[in-house]
Enzyme design. Structure first.
Site, PDB file in Angstrom:
ATOM      1  N   ASP A 233       2.484  -0.936  -4.439  1.00  0.00           N
ATOM      2  CA  ASP A 233       2.338  -2.069  -5.353  1.00  0.00           C
ATOM      3  C   ASP A 233       1.803  -1.578  -6.698  1.00  0.00           C
ATOM      4  O   ASP A 233       0.834  -0.813  -6.743  1.00  0.00           O
ATOM      5  CB  ASP A 233       1.370  -3.080  -4.737  1.00  0.00           C
ATOM      6  N   GLY A 259       5.936  -2.259  -1.031  1.00  0.00           N
ATOM      7  CA  GLY A 259       5.355  -2.648  -2.294  1.00  0.00           C
ATOM      8  C   GLY A 259       4.663  -3.991  -2.288  1.00  0.00           C
ATOM      9  O   GLY A 259       4.057  -4.408  -1.293  1.00  0.00           O
ATOM     10  N   HIS A 260       4.777  -4.687  -3.426  1.00  0.00           N
ATOM     11  CA  HIS A 260       4.039  -5.930  -3.652  1.00  0.00           C
ATOM     12  C   HIS A 260       4.379  -6.998  -2.606  1.00  0.00           C
ATOM     13  O   HIS A 260       3.499  -7.531  -1.943  1.00  0.00           O
ATOM     14  CB  HIS A 260       4.361  -6.426  -5.068  1.00  0.00           C
ATOM     15  N   PHE A 261       5.654  -7.309  -2.462  1.00  0.00           N
ATOM     16  CA  PHE A 261       6.084  -8.268  -1.445  1.00  0.00           C
ATOM     17  C   PHE A 261       6.299  -7.546  -0.119  1.00  0.00           C
ATOM     18  O   PHE A 261       7.417  -7.453   0.396  1.00  0.00           O
ATOM     19  CB  PHE A 261       7.350  -8.998  -1.897  1.00  0.00           C
ATOM     20  N   ALA A 262       5.214  -7.047   0.444  1.00  0.00           N
ATOM     21  CA  ALA A 262       5.281  -6.213   1.648  1.00  0.00           C
ATOM     22  C   ALA A 262       5.935  -6.929   2.821  1.00  0.00           C
ATOM     23  O   ALA A 262       6.549  -6.292   3.681  1.00  0.00           O
ATOM     24  CB  ALA A 262       3.871  -5.758   2.024  1.00  0.00           C
TER      25      ALA A 262
END
Length: 283
Positions: A233, A259-262
């Site tokens: 992320d 990443g961010h939207f795991a």
């Protein structure tokens, strides 16, 4: 697999959208989404948890299928409505799952509900300056001088910016459903909604001022904490996950290769860790 129920809860004339699944007699986990997403992002997680738990996911005012707040929105106002939805649903003790914007909303609610919050699951949900990544620097410059980085902030609410939110740090972009960004952008493109979101991005700076209070609550309460993080992320970096151990030494930290939207790439793994924490908490 229990079916998801979809409905609106009315708070002061606002219709707030809720997804709910599982047996309401079982312990509850409340899912709080991020920016600019809605509870639509949680459907796969709900499916994986609802057989064992009562799962409630809430769209903040102005997000997803919820009405926007009148006037300029703030995190205080989002949290007030969210907390009142939880109360109106008759939820007593519960665990809270915080992603992205879910952290500043969720911690505000937690400080109000206090002893009712038995576990905190934070998935790329920041509460420490350690966790602020390079993609947050644009906002920092804008907060210092609103004439600086305005074009970059305008880009954030564009389709390209929304796609960036979804794709940042992903192990394989083909794992990320492109319709997620399109659904979020459809809301952002509603009349007045981009400015609404920019008002929240401006107000986000108030969250940094609240970090010490949230950390003090964690130290005093010592709830069960699971920090399950997409390690790539660029908004909220892994140091933000590790920092939870400063205040809750028993916190479990799990860094995933995403990443961010795991949740898009690691729904099974995240659900497994959440299941374990809930089973220990509500044993």
């Amino acid at each position: 697999m229990p079916a998801i129920r979809h409905r609106h809860v009315e708070i002061d004339g606002l219709k707030v959208f809720v997804r709910e699944a599982g047996d309401a007699a079982r312990p509850t986990i409340v899912l709080l989404p991020g920016y600019p997403s809605s509870t639509r992002a949680y459907v796969r997680l709900i499916d994986r948890l609802a057989a064992s738990w009562h799962v409630v996911a809430i769209d903040y005012p102005g997000f997803g299928s919820s009405d926007p707040l009148p006037g300029d929105p703030t995190f205080d106002r989002l949290a007030d409505v969210t907390g009142r939805v939880i109360d109106q649903l008759g939820i007593g003790d519960y665990a809270v799952y915080m992603f992205d914007f879910g952290s500043p909303v969720g911690f505000r609610v937690a400080l109000e509900h206090d002893q009712r919050v038995k576990a905190v699951i934070t998935q790329n949900g920041n509460a420490y300056t350690d966790g602020l990544g390079p993609d947050m620097q644009v906002l920092n410059g804008w907060w210092q001088d609103r004439s600086v980085d305005q074009e970059s902030v305008d880009w954030v609410v564009s389709l390209e910016g929304t796609r960036h939110q979804w794709l940042t740090g992903a192990k394989d972009p083909e794992h990320i459903d492109p319709e997620q960004a399109l659904a979020d952008q459809a809301v952002l493109d509603l009349p007045g909604r981009a400015d609404y979101m920019k008002s929240l991005l401006w107000d986000y700076q108030t969250n940094l001022e609240r970090y010490p209070a949230w950390q003090a609550w964690l130290r005093e309460r010592q709830p069960a904490v699971l920090a399950v993080w997409g390690r790539h992320d660029t908004f909220f970096i892994p140091a933000g996950a590790e920092a939870y151990r400063r205040d809750v030494p028993e916190a479990e930290v799990v860094l995933l290769d995403t990443g961010h939207f795991a949740i898009e790439e690691a729904a099974d793994e995240i659900a497994g860790h959440v299941d374990t924490v809930l089973a220990k908490t509500f044993a």
